[in-house]
Scaffold this motif. Structure first.
Motif, PDB file in Angstrom:
ATOM      1  N   MET A 182       4.640   9.500  -6.502  1.00  0.00           N
ATOM      2  CA  MET A 182       4.652   8.268  -5.718  1.00  0.00           C
ATOM      3  C   MET A 182       3.903   8.519  -4.402  1.00  0.00           C
ATOM      4  N   ALA A 183       2.677   8.083  -4.364  1.00  0.00           N
ATOM      5  CA  ALA A 183       1.815   8.290  -3.207  1.00  0.00           C
ATOM      6  C   ALA A 183       0.649   7.317  -3.294  1.00  0.00           C
ATOM      7  N   PRO A 184      -0.020   7.036  -2.168  1.00  0.00           N
ATOM      8  CA  PRO A 184      -1.185   6.152  -2.209  1.00  0.00           C
ATOM      9  C   PRO A 184      -2.259   6.708  -3.145  1.00  0.00           C
ATOM     10  N   GLN A 185      -2.900   5.828  -3.906  1.00  0.00           N
ATOM     11  CA  GLN A 185      -3.905   6.241  -4.881  1.00  0.00           C
ATOM     12  C   GLN A 185      -5.227   5.526  -4.614  1.00  0.00           C
ATOM     13  N   GLY A 186      -6.313   6.289  -4.639  1.00  0.00           N
ATOM     14  CA  GLY A 186      -7.648   5.716  -4.531  1.00  0.00           C
ATOM     15  C   GLY A 186      -7.966   5.160  -3.157  1.00  0.00           C
ATOM     16  N   PRO A 187      -9.183   4.635  -2.996  1.00  0.00           N
ATOM     17  CA  PRO A 187      -9.615   4.085  -1.708  1.00  0.00           C
ATOM     18  C   PRO A 187      -8.726   2.963  -1.200  1.00  0.00           C
ATOM     19  N   ALA A 188      -8.117   2.181  -2.104  1.00  0.00           N
ATOM     20  CA  ALA A 188      -7.268   1.066  -1.687  1.00  0.00           C
ATOM     21  C   ALA A 188      -5.882   1.525  -1.250  1.00  0.00           C
ATOM     22  N   GLY A 189      -5.527   2.760  -1.577  1.00  0.00           N
ATOM     23  CA  GLY A 189      -4.220   3.279  -1.185  1.00  0.00           C
ATOM     24  C   GLY A 189      -3.054   2.585  -1.853  1.00  0.00           C
ATOM     25  N   SER A 190      -3.249   2.106  -3.083  1.00  0.00           N
ATOM     26  CA  SER A 190      -2.177   1.394  -3.793  1.00  0.00           C
ATOM     27  C   SER A 190      -1.154   2.394  -4.345  1.00  0.00           C
TER      28      SER A 190
END
Length: 278
Positions: free
Chosen positions: A155-163
């Motif tokens: 559970m952590a921000p993913q990718g450039p969008a930080g989703s």
């Protein structure tokens, strides 16, 4: 020749080289392969946010969607693919056309907003598609499913969008393990792939979709986190996708980064380089 003339000639040659390189790159991208970054988690675990791949544009032939769109709002550039390749428009047809196969992972041009989507082809022209209690049914028959444990991610921000990912074991705190149920789905014809489920969602229970002639039905492998053909195009989904809107088939991941930038080398996923797409 004077020094001034020499400098002018050198600048001209440089400009010509750049123009030729751009033309060659444009032809290559239009006719053969188009680069594509995975921006969302709708195709997990087959495709992860940050995967980079080339789309095989030779797989299904060519239409107006085969040309790239050039959109740079900050520069006032908004050129649609049809502006470049409009001469290929023609009654939902393609040149050098080949029929896609059920189970292909396909990039297609959204018929309304013109964005590029990537999903799995599950419904062919004439098929009746329905989802009952989270299980895909094709022409009245449920597809075969085999339990395959859990898909786990942090559970952590993913990718450039930080989703953040959606989890079946929610609520999940930052840094903890996020889980989804994992199954192997077998489509008619034998194509197999992994699908993920998070829980009982509205799109797990649909009516019957009758796929029109010349159109296809697409779904994301991350079934509870995908805007796909189950949603009408007016609601942001894919709806029924015309044959002419197919761009190409995704065959292989070339590179993958789990971070917010491909330059963050410590976030590269070495096990996904040149990985085949099933």
């Amino acid at each position: 020749m004077t020094a001034k003339a020499t400098v002018g000639s050198s600048i001209l040659e440089t400009v010509k080289t750049i123009v030729y390189a751009l033309l060659i790159a444009g032809v290559f991208r239009t006719l053969f392969f188009q680069p594509f970054w995975i921006p969302s988690g709708s195709m997990k675990e087959t495709l992860l946010i940050g995967d980079f791949l080339f789309v095989n544009k030779m797989a299904y032939g060519y239409s107006s969607a085969s040309c790239p769109s050039l959109k740079f709002p900050g520069l006032g550039v908004d050129i649609d693919s049809s502006d470049i390749c409009g001469f290929l428009d023609g009654d939902n047809s393609r040149i050098l056309a080949s029929e896609p196969e059920r189970g292909d992972v396909v990039v297609f041009r959204h018929p309304v907003n013109q964005n590029d989507f990537i999903k799995r082809l599950v419904g062919m022209p004439g098929d009746k598609i329905q989802v009952k209690n989270g299980v895909l049914h094709i022409n009245g028959a449920a597809v075969a499913l085999q339990d395959a444990g859990d898909f786990e991610e942090i559970m952590a921000p993913q990718g450039p969008a930080g989703s953040y990912p959606l989890c079946e074991n929610a609520p999940v705190g930052e840094g903890a393990v996020c889980k989804k149920s994992r199954q192997i789905e077998t489509l008619p014809g034998g194509s197999q792939h992994v699908v993920l489920n998070i829980g009982n969602q509205g799109m797990d229970h649909t009516g019957v979709y009758q796929v029109p002639d010349g159109h296809y039905f697409f779904m994301g492998d991350n079934r509870d986190n995908s805007s796909d053909s189950r949603l009408p195009q007016s609601a942001g989904g894919g709806g029924f996708v015309p044959f002419e809107n197919l761009i190409g088939r995704a065959d292989r991941i070339m590179f993958s980064s789990a971070g917010r930038s491909m330059l963050f080398f410590w976030t590269w996923r070495g096990d996904r380089f040149f990985k085949g797409i099933e």
